[in-house]
Scaffold this active site. Structure first.
Site, PDB file in Angstrom:
ATOM      1  N   GLU A 280      16.724 -31.891 -35.665  1.00  9.53           N
ATOM      2  CA  GLU A 280      15.485 -32.694 -36.159  1.00  9.53           C
ATOM      3  C   GLU A 280      15.428 -32.861 -37.600  1.00  9.53           C
ATOM      4  OE1 GLU A 280      12.613 -31.651 -32.539  1.00  9.53           O
ATOM      5  OE2 GLU A 280      12.575 -30.265 -33.984  1.00  9.53           O
TER       6      GLU A 280
ATOM      7  N   CYS B  32      12.619 -33.341 -44.830  1.00  8.31           N
ATOM      8  CA  CYS B  32      13.156 -31.946 -44.769  1.00  8.31           C
ATOM      9  C   CYS B  32      14.529 -32.325 -43.817  1.00  8.31           C
ATOM     10  CB  CYS B  32      12.096 -31.190 -44.123  1.00  8.31           C
ATOM     11  SG  CYS B  32      12.448 -29.604 -43.475  1.00  8.31           S
TER      12      CYS B  32
ATOM     13  N   CYS C 267      20.452 -21.800 -35.436  1.00  9.98           N
ATOM     14  CA  CYS C 267      20.362 -20.795 -36.376  1.00  9.98           C
ATOM     15  C   CYS C 267      21.006 -19.479 -35.841  1.00  9.98           C
ATOM     16  CB  CYS C 267      19.163 -20.802 -37.276  1.00  9.98           C
ATOM     17  SG  CYS C 267      19.284 -19.821 -38.689  1.00  9.98           S
TER      18      CYS C 267
ATOM     19  N   CYS D 214      15.320 -15.020 -37.400  1.00 10.54           N
ATOM     20  CA  CYS D 214      14.177 -14.589 -37.986  1.00 10.54           C
ATOM     21  C   CYS D 214      13.102 -14.504 -36.793  1.00 10.54           C
ATOM     22  CB  CYS D 214      13.717 -15.529 -38.899  1.00 10.54           C
ATOM     23  SG  CYS D 214      14.769 -15.244 -40.304  1.00 10.54           S
TER      24      CYS D 214
ATOM     25  N   CYS E  85      10.379 -17.496 -36.387  1.00  9.19           N
ATOM     26  CA  CYS E  85      10.878 -18.851 -36.530  1.00  9.19           C
ATOM     27  C   CYS E  85      11.287 -19.617 -35.195  1.00  9.19           C
ATOM     28  CB  CYS E  85      12.229 -19.072 -37.395  1.00  9.19           C
ATOM     29  SG  CYS E  85      12.643 -20.699 -37.638  1.00  9.19           S
TER      30      CYS E  85
ATOM     31  N   GLY F  79      18.349 -24.451 -39.296  1.00  8.21           N
ATOM     32  CA  GLY F  79      19.795 -23.960 -39.709  1.00  8.21           C
ATOM     33  C   GLY F  79      19.487 -23.159 -41.052  1.00  8.21           C
ATOM     34  N   GLU F  80      20.445 -22.496 -41.455  1.00 13.05           N
ATOM     35  CA  GLU F  80      20.578 -21.812 -42.704  1.00 13.05           C
ATOM     36  C   GLU F  80      21.637 -22.420 -43.689  1.00 13.05           C
ATOM     37  OE1 GLU F  80      19.066 -19.373 -44.607  1.00 13.05           O
ATOM     38  OE2 GLU F  80      20.871 -19.604 -45.908  1.00 13.05           O
TER      39      GLU F  80
ATOM     40  N   SER G 109      13.562 -17.477 -48.759  1.00 15.66           N
ATOM     41  CA  SER G 109      12.574 -17.140 -47.743  1.00 15.66           C
ATOM     42  C   SER G 109      12.223 -15.591 -47.870  1.00 15.66           C
ATOM     43  CB  SER G 109      13.018 -17.381 -46.607  1.00 15.66           C
ATOM     44  OG  SER G 109      12.981 -18.841 -46.184  1.00 15.66           O
ATOM     45  N   LEU G 110      11.243 -15.006 -48.443  1.00  9.42           N
ATOM     46  CA  LEU G 110      10.975 -13.861 -49.009  1.00  9.42           C
ATOM     47  C   LEU G 110      10.340 -13.032 -47.713  1.00  9.42           C
ATOM     48  CD1 LEU G 110      11.641 -11.628 -51.325  1.00  9.42           C
ATOM     49  CD2 LEU G 110       9.537 -12.285 -52.151  1.00  9.42           C
TER      50      LEU G 110
ATOM     51  N   ASN H  13       2.642 -20.518 -38.836  1.00 13.49           N
ATOM     52  CA  ASN H  13       2.729 -21.540 -37.589  1.00 13.49           C
ATOM     53  C   ASN H  13       2.839 -21.001 -36.228  1.00 13.49           C
ATOM     54  OD1 ASN H  13       1.739 -23.691 -39.513  1.00 13.49           O
ATOM     55  ND2 ASN H  13       4.096 -24.074 -40.080  1.00 13.49           N
TER      56      ASN H  13
ATOM     57  N   CYS I 158       6.810 -26.104 -40.628  1.00 16.89           N
ATOM     58  CA  CYS I 158       7.796 -24.995 -40.708  1.00 16.89           C
ATOM     59  C   CYS I 158       7.768 -24.167 -39.689  1.00 16.89           C
ATOM     60  CB  CYS I 158       7.331 -24.129 -42.018  1.00 16.89           C
ATOM     61  SG  CYS I 158       7.114 -24.973 -43.655  1.00 16.89           S
TER      62      CYS I 158
HETATM   63  N1  SAH Z   1      16.944 -21.017 -43.140  1.00 17.97           N
HETATM   64  C1  SAH Z   1      16.460 -21.593 -44.260  1.00 17.97           C
HETATM   65  C2  SAH Z   1      16.030 -23.134 -44.297  1.00 17.97           C
HETATM   66  C3  SAH Z   1      14.754 -22.956 -43.133  1.00 17.97           C
HETATM   67  S1  SAH Z   1      13.410 -23.240 -44.427  1.00 17.97           S
HETATM   68  C4  SAH Z   1      15.409 -20.512 -44.767  1.00 17.97           C
HETATM   69  O1  SAH Z   1      14.896 -19.798 -43.848  1.00 17.97           O
HETATM   70  O2  SAH Z   1      15.015 -20.483 -45.817  1.00 17.97           O
HETATM   71  C5  SAH Z   1      11.934 -23.320 -43.211  1.00 17.97           C
HETATM   72  C6  SAH Z   1      10.849 -22.397 -43.955  1.00 17.97           C
HETATM   73  O3  SAH Z   1       9.933 -22.119 -42.939  1.00 17.97           O
HETATM   74  C7  SAH Z   1      11.443 -20.817 -44.261  1.00 17.97           C
HETATM   75  O4  SAH Z   1      10.867 -20.384 -45.402  1.00 17.97           O
HETATM   76  C8  SAH Z   1      10.932 -20.223 -43.012  1.00 17.97           C
HETATM   77  O5  SAH Z   1      11.037 -18.766 -43.127  1.00 17.97           O
HETATM   78  C9  SAH Z   1       9.627 -20.660 -42.874  1.00 17.97           C
HETATM   79  N2  SAH Z   1       9.307 -20.547 -41.287  1.00 17.97           N
HETATM   80  C10 SAH Z   1       9.970 -20.293 -40.301  1.00 17.97           C
HETATM   81  N3  SAH Z   1       9.134 -20.050 -39.358  1.00 17.97           N
HETATM   82  C11 SAH Z   1       7.958 -20.143 -39.632  1.00 17.97           C
HETATM   83  C12 SAH Z   1       6.629 -20.528 -39.103  1.00 17.97           C
HETATM   84  N4  SAH Z   1       6.449 -20.066 -37.693  1.00 17.97           N
HETATM   85  N5  SAH Z   1       5.633 -20.703 -39.782  1.00 17.97           N
HETATM   86  C13 SAH Z   1       5.433 -20.954 -40.933  1.00 17.97           C
HETATM   87  N6  SAH Z   1       6.624 -20.981 -41.841  1.00 17.97           N
HETATM   88  C14 SAH Z   1       7.872 -20.499 -40.986  1.00 17.97           C
END
Ligand code: SAH
Length: 375
Positions: free
Chosen positions: A93, A106, A113, A117, A120, A177-178, A232-233, A308, A353
């Site tokens: 997507e 995006c 992935c 996490c 996600c 994906g990462e 992504s902290l 989300n 996200c």
């Molecule tokens: N794998 C990479 C690229 C994905 S970026 C990464 O993790 O950075 C997508 C962003 O959305 C990341 O910061 C991820 O942590 C965040 N994200 C994932 N699930 C989410 C959710 N349910 N609600 C809000 N943000 C989310």
């Protein structure tokens, strides 16, 4: 004869080698590159400045099959989600996110992935495979083709955003994906997208987001420090981060932050820190106190992402209410942290996200997207 070459995955230099191996002059590489990457053509027939004989010869040797656009969902806020199918049937997507003065795409770097996490949706797919450079850049070309078609049909700019740009202005590797787990292909895609004979997307307009794979961050710094870096902290302590993001056991906060302090950030640029806000888990006053200390010494901006909801299997994860989000943001601003709250876009079409996941069958096939009628 050998299998057709996927020339969409080749950098201009690699295409030069391919073309010279066919006994063609070097300028042909630039011509073909422009057809593929500036104009997004999907067959040699369209390369009208090549002779018919050459087009026919190339048609035998190259593979230019585009990603198939399986479905386009339109959110009432103007966001578009493209469900794209690769040649082997895998689906990914990509999301177009307009604002009044920007149009961000995006893009995905992998099918699924491996990072797991807990918040996600993509994590639930597991990892299926890496995308090729050609599959990464073609997401941009399919989105451009969609924009052309929408302009023609009068549905772009979207009714909700009449001043939205006509062209994609920014790319973020924040889809499925990462990216740092597929960094060679991501860097090749960035190089391909950056060519002025092609899509002409300077690295400065591209951001790579990562869970914090330290070797990948170091490689990016060495190979292309002009690409925007987003981390992504999501937590201010290893306990909480271990629980939310298994990668933290391998690359805990001290290692990650040390790598970022060493990062060769160009002047006047900042590292973006993404922080999914989860009620009661990482949005406490103690977090608001620890976060500025963690970021100390790093040119940073903080992007808060209220969770989300997308993981019914993780019932303890809850989105904080708006007042809690604002309170957390204010506490950080008071400490001098440049803080924004990311507005969820495309929620009504699961494009926000963390919501990108293979729907099987595609959601669009089961029911029309909410909001589709408004755009
Ligand atoms: N794998 C990479 C690229 C994905 S970026 C990464 O993790 O950075 C997508 C962003 O959305 C990341 O910061 C991820 O942590 C965040 N994200 C994932 N699930 C989410 C959710 N349910 N609600 C809000 N943000 C989310």
């Amino acid at each position: 004869m050998s299998a057709p070459t996927d020339i969409r995955s080749l950098t201009l230099a690699q295409l030069g080698d391919f073309v010279s191996a066919l006994g063609l002059p070097a300028f042909r590489a630039r011509q073909i590159f422009a057809w593929v990457h500036a104009r997004g053509v999907t067959s040699t027939d369209e390369m009208t400045d090549l002779s018919k004989a050459l087009r026919a010869e190339l048609a035998e040797r190259i593979d230019l099959a585009p990603l198939a656009v399986d479905a386009v969902q339109r959110s009432s806020d103007g966001t578009r989600k493209l469900a794209l199918r690769c040649h082997d049937g895998q689906r990914i997507e990509s999301v177009l996110i307009p604002t009044a003065d920007r149009l961000t795409q995006c893009i995905s770097s992998q099918v699924g992935c491996a990072l797991g996490c807990r918040f996600c949706a993509t994590a639930t797919m597991g990892i299926r495979r890496n995308l090729t450079p050609g599959e990464i850049v073609d997401q941009v070309y399919r989105a451009r083709a969609l924009l052309d078609a929408e302009r023609e049909a009068g549905t772009w700019p979207p009714a909700a955003l009449p001043t939205a740009p006509h062209e994609i202005s920014n790319l973020v590797f924040m889809g499925m994906g990462e990216p740092m787990a597929n960094l060679d292909n991501v860097l090749a895609a960035v190089e391909i997208l950056g060519e002025d004979h092609g899509a002409n997307f300077s690295s400065r307009r591209i951001t790579v987001s990562t869970v914090g794979l330290v070797p990948g961050i170091e490689t990016l710094g060495q190979k292309n420090r002009h690409v925007g870096l987003a981390i992504s902290l999501h937590a201010t302590s290893d306990d909480v981060r271990d629980d939310l993001m298994p990668v933290n056991k391998r690359w805990p906060l001290d290692k990650l932050m040390a790598a970022l302090r060493r990062y060769p950030l160009p002047r006047r640029r900042r590292i973006t820190f993404e922080y999914v806000l989860l009620a009661g888990i990482n949005d406490t006053p103690a977090d608001a106190k620890r976060l500025p200390k963690l970021l100390d010494g790093i040119p940073a901006k903080l992007n808060l992402l209220p969770y989300n909801p997308c993981r019914a299997d993780q019932p303890d994860l809850l989105r904080p209410d708006d007042a809690a989000v604002e309170g957390f943001a204010e506490a950080l601003r008071r400490k001098g942290i440049n803080t924004t709250v990311r507005k969820s876009r495309g929620l009504d079409i699961d494009a926000a996200c963390g919501q990108l996941v293979l729907q099987n069958p595609p959601r669009a096939a089961r029911a029309p997207a909410q909001g589709a009628a408004s755009s």
